[in-house]
Design a protein around this motif. Structure first.
Motif, short mmCIF file in Angstrom:
data_model
loop_
_atom_site.label_atom_id
_atom_site.label_comp_id
_atom_site.label_asym_id
_atom_site.label_seq_id
_atom_site.Cartn_x
_atom_site.Cartn_y
_atom_site.Cartn_z
N ASP A 124 9.50 11.17 -3.98
CA ASP A 124 9.08 9.84 -4.42
C ASP A 124 8.80 8.84 -3.30
O ASP A 124 8.17 7.81 -3.53
N ASN A 125 9.25 9.14 -2.08
CA ASN A 125 9.08 8.17 -0.98
C ASN A 125 7.70 8.36 -0.34
O ASN A 125 7.57 8.72 0.83
N VAL A 126 6.67 8.14 -1.16
CA VAL A 126 5.30 8.37 -0.73
C VAL A 126 4.43 7.21 -1.17
O VAL A 126 4.55 6.72 -2.29
N SER A 127 3.57 6.74 -0.25
CA SER A 127 2.68 5.61 -0.52
C SER A 127 1.25 5.95 -0.14
O SER A 127 1.00 6.81 0.71
N VAL A 128 0.32 5.25 -0.77
CA VAL A 128 -1.10 5.38 -0.47
C VAL A 128 -1.55 4.10 0.25
O VAL A 128 -1.21 3.00 -0.18
N LEU A 129 -2.29 4.26 1.33
CA LEU A 129 -2.76 3.11 2.10
C LEU A 129 -3.93 2.45 1.38
O LEU A 129 -4.97 3.08 1.17
#
Length: 291
Positions: A124-129
């Motif tokens: 879950d520790n994932v982001s999109v720029l």
């Protein structure tokens, strides 16, 4: 309006570029015309050349079709076995302690595809720029050239979650249910069957609505449209939080833009038809609808 983490701005990324736990990836793939008569809708070309020409400092490169897709099917970009993904993400240095940031060039869909895959594996520790490399470069931020240095290999342990992906039979059943909305992320001309499709029969899954992924991105900055604008587009198609949403497109990529924004808006019951029109349009046993 409930907002969730998962989106990171260029300014926020610039502040954490030096963090040891950051795992930053360019996810770009290019779809190039297939040779005449080849039977495949396009050639999937990894964006390594543009990566080497310029990337955010420290970034690594992920080859979606080459390393992170099922090689045993003619369909492109299909989810492979969990063990293959564990090995591939581990090779790229992702562990339970990592903070992953994903970006792509031209469109966010390659980054959101990896976001969806990682979420389905319990990471879950994932982001999109927001705006990807396009926005980063437009702001005059630092760029690095040459091949990736990579990250030290790590142990990636998946904790797969059910419901993130569905097959064609589940989609066929879902399309007849009142509590489910099937949404097509392709452009309206393809949704309506007004133009030839590179996937096979033109048209859409019967009963599906249309929220084109392209309308959810700013064409100039490549950033996501404001959440309030996205909410209006979804609501206009009857997509509400009390319904299950099944998203599809051509190859299970651009539909993840719809899913990403729905997730940002607090929708919970979301799934992706991985085969999408690449599978559906070629299967004569499945119904298809046109205007």
């Amino acid at each position: 309006m409930p907002e969730r983490s998962g989106l990171i701005t260029t300014a926020e990324l610039a502040d954490i570029l030096h963090h040891a736990d950051l795992r930053l990836f360019d996810c770009t793939t290019y779809l190039e015309p297939a040779p005449e008569g080849s039977g495949v809708p396009y050639l999937a070309v990894p964006g390594r050349q543009t990566f080497e020409a310029g990337h955010i400092p420290g970034a690594d490169f992920l080859d979606l079709q080459g390393e992170f897709s099922d090689q045993g099917t003619a369909l492109r970009f299909m989810m492979p076995q969990v063990a293959q993904l564990e090995a591939a993400f581990g090779r790229h240095g992702i562990s339970a302690d990592s903070r992953v940031v994903l970006y792509s060039i031209g469109t966010a869909m390659w980054a959101t595809r990896f976001w969806w895959m990682l979420k389905s594996l319990g990471f879950d520790n994932v982001s999109v720029l927001d705006g990807g490399l396009d926005k980063w470069k437009a702001e005059g931020r630092a760029i690095e050239t040459g091949p990736e240095r990579g990250y030290s290999p790590a142990a990636f342990t998946a904790k797969p979650k059910p419901g993130y992906f569905v097959g064609k039979h589940e989609v066929l059943a879902a399309s007849a249910r009142r509590n489910t909305v099937v949404v097509n992320a392709l452009g309206p001309q393809f949704h309506r069957g007004l133009e030839p499709s590179r996937y096979g029969r033109p048209g859409r899954i019967p009963g599906s609505c249309n929220v084109s992924a392209a309308t959810l991105l700013d064409p100039q900055t490549k950033a996501f449209v404001p959440l309030a604008d996205a909410e209006k587009k979804f609501a206009a198609q009857g997509i509400t939080r009390d319904k299950r949403v099944v998203a599809y497109c051509g190859g299970g990529i651009s539909a993840t833009i719809d899913l990403f924004l729905l997730d940002q808006l607090g929708y919970d019951n979301l799934t992706l038809y991985d085969g999408s029109m690449g599978e559906w349009a070629k299967d004569a046993s499945l119904p298809i609808e046109t205007d």
